[in-house]
Write a protein that holds these residues in place. Structure first.
Motif, PDB file in Angstrom:
ATOM      1  N   SER A   1     -35.540 -53.930 -55.900  1.00 27.26           N
ATOM      2  CA  SER A   1     -35.383 -54.828 -54.759  1.00 27.26           C
ATOM      3  C   SER A   1     -36.583 -54.743 -53.827  1.00 27.26           C
TER       4      SER A   1
ATOM      5  N   SER B   1     -32.536 -49.638 -58.819  1.00 20.13           N
ATOM      6  CA  SER B   1     -32.165 -50.857 -58.094  1.00 20.13           C
ATOM      7  C   SER B   1     -32.914 -50.956 -56.758  1.00 20.13           C
TER       8      SER B   1
ATOM      9  N   SER C   1     -35.238 -60.467 -63.510  1.00 20.86           N
ATOM     10  CA  SER C   1     -34.020 -60.663 -62.736  1.00 20.86           C
ATOM     11  C   SER C   1     -33.381 -62.021 -62.996  1.00 20.86           C
TER      12      SER C   1
END
Ligand SMILES: *[C@@H]1O[C@H](CO)[C@@H](O)[C@H](O)[C@H]1NC(C)=O
Ligand SMILES: *[C@@H]1O[C@H](CO)[C@@H](O)[C@H](O)[C@H]1NC(C)=O
Ligand SMILES: *[C@@H]1O[C@H](CO)[C@@H](O)[C@H](O)[C@H]1NC(C)=O
Length: 260
Positions: free
Chosen positions: A210, A206, A13
């Motif tokens: 997360s 996603s 990330s």
């Protein structure tokens, strides 16, 4: 109905900020490494043996290996010309000449499905959806039928592996070897009979990213055929978790994935 997502590597990330951090650390790290290396070189053999019993020597070996990434040859390839064998690879297809169109740094995700021709319609929907999200796709043909998939326009963009009467785990163990899939962010090792009408691969990734999930599967609707309670959608939260004791495969195991 089963779906597994196995991300073998950590998520890139904030790789930029991390890289600059590493740059500043690197001189110190390499100096430390030199010290380790010098110490290691002078350790008497019997002492090394004792170290290896504690697993310490392995750590030294890893240090040594990571330092020489490209100069050190993978075992068994020493007699081949330099550069022919690399330690890792991936499933991105390359043109015969030149370089791949995709940016080498773009994230790579892989969908791998064991398929039979009888499920062609479901698989068609699945493959289309994942290709349009820039996944690499690999089909394991357990019924040995490959030619009948030619009608699909995506046929040449996916990788086909065919072996009669083998399980998903048999394929996965042999064709998703860690050296090959290390470049992937996420691997979807799916059954072929999953409906994807309401599934969005990008969005799913996603969420998984997360939440920091390493193994996951999309929840099932209450209306679905439910085999495991853990797979049912939780009404109040985005995800729910359960941690299992890691399974052990030994000589007495009788079922996949141990015996695959
Ligand atoms: C897939 O990759 C192509 C080319 O790299 C890009 O133009 C396109 O936007 C990507 N599609 C998705 C859904 O990310
Ligand atoms: C695969 O399984 C089918 C059905 O069980 C059997 O008829 C066939 O002979 C098997 N083929 C091979 C190559 O093992
Ligand atoms: C397999 O099972 C036998 C009998 O229960 C046991 O004696 C043996 O230790 C087991 N083997 C392993 C590798 O666990």
């Amino acid at each position: 109905m089963k779906a597994l997502v196995i991300p073998p590597v950590s998520l890139p990330s904030d790789s930029k900020s991390r890289r600059s951090h590493w740059c500043s650390v690197f001189p110190a790290a390499s100096f430390l490494f030199l010290i380790f290396f010098a110490l290691y070189a002078f350790i008497a053999p019997d002492y090394k043996e004792r170290l290896s019993r504690w697993g310490i020597a392995d750590t030294f070996q890893n240090f040594k290996f990571s330092n020489c990434k490209n100069q050190c040859r993978p075992p068994g390839s020493e007699s081949l010309p330099e550069g022919i064998v690399s330690k890792t690879s991936n499933f991105q297809m390359r043109p015969l000449w030149g370089f791949p169109k995709n940016d080498e740094n773009s994230p790579i995700n892989l969908l791998a499905v064991a398929v039979g021709i009888t499920q062609r319609d479901l698989v068609n929907k699945m493959v289309k959806k994942f290709l349009s999200s820039n996944f690499s796709v690999m089909l394991f043909h357990y019924d040995g039928i490959v030619d009948e998939w030619r009608d699909f326009e995506w046929n040449d963009r996916v990788i086909h592996v065919s072996a009669r009467n083998q399980t998903k785990w048999w394929f996965a163990k042999r064709f998703l070897h860690p050296d090959i899939v290390a470049a992937c962010n996420y691997i979807f090792l799916w059954d072929e009979d999953l409906g994807v009408e309401n599934f969005n691969p990008k969005q799913y990734v996603s969420i998984v990213k997360s939440e920091g999930l390493h193994i996951s599967q999309p929840a099932l609707d209450y209306k679905s055929l439910v085999h495991q309670q853990i797979t049912v959608r939780a009404s109040k939260s985005g995800v729910h978790r359960r941690t299992y004791k890691p399974g052990i495969c030994d000589g007495n195991s009788t079922a996949p994935p141990c015996t695959g």
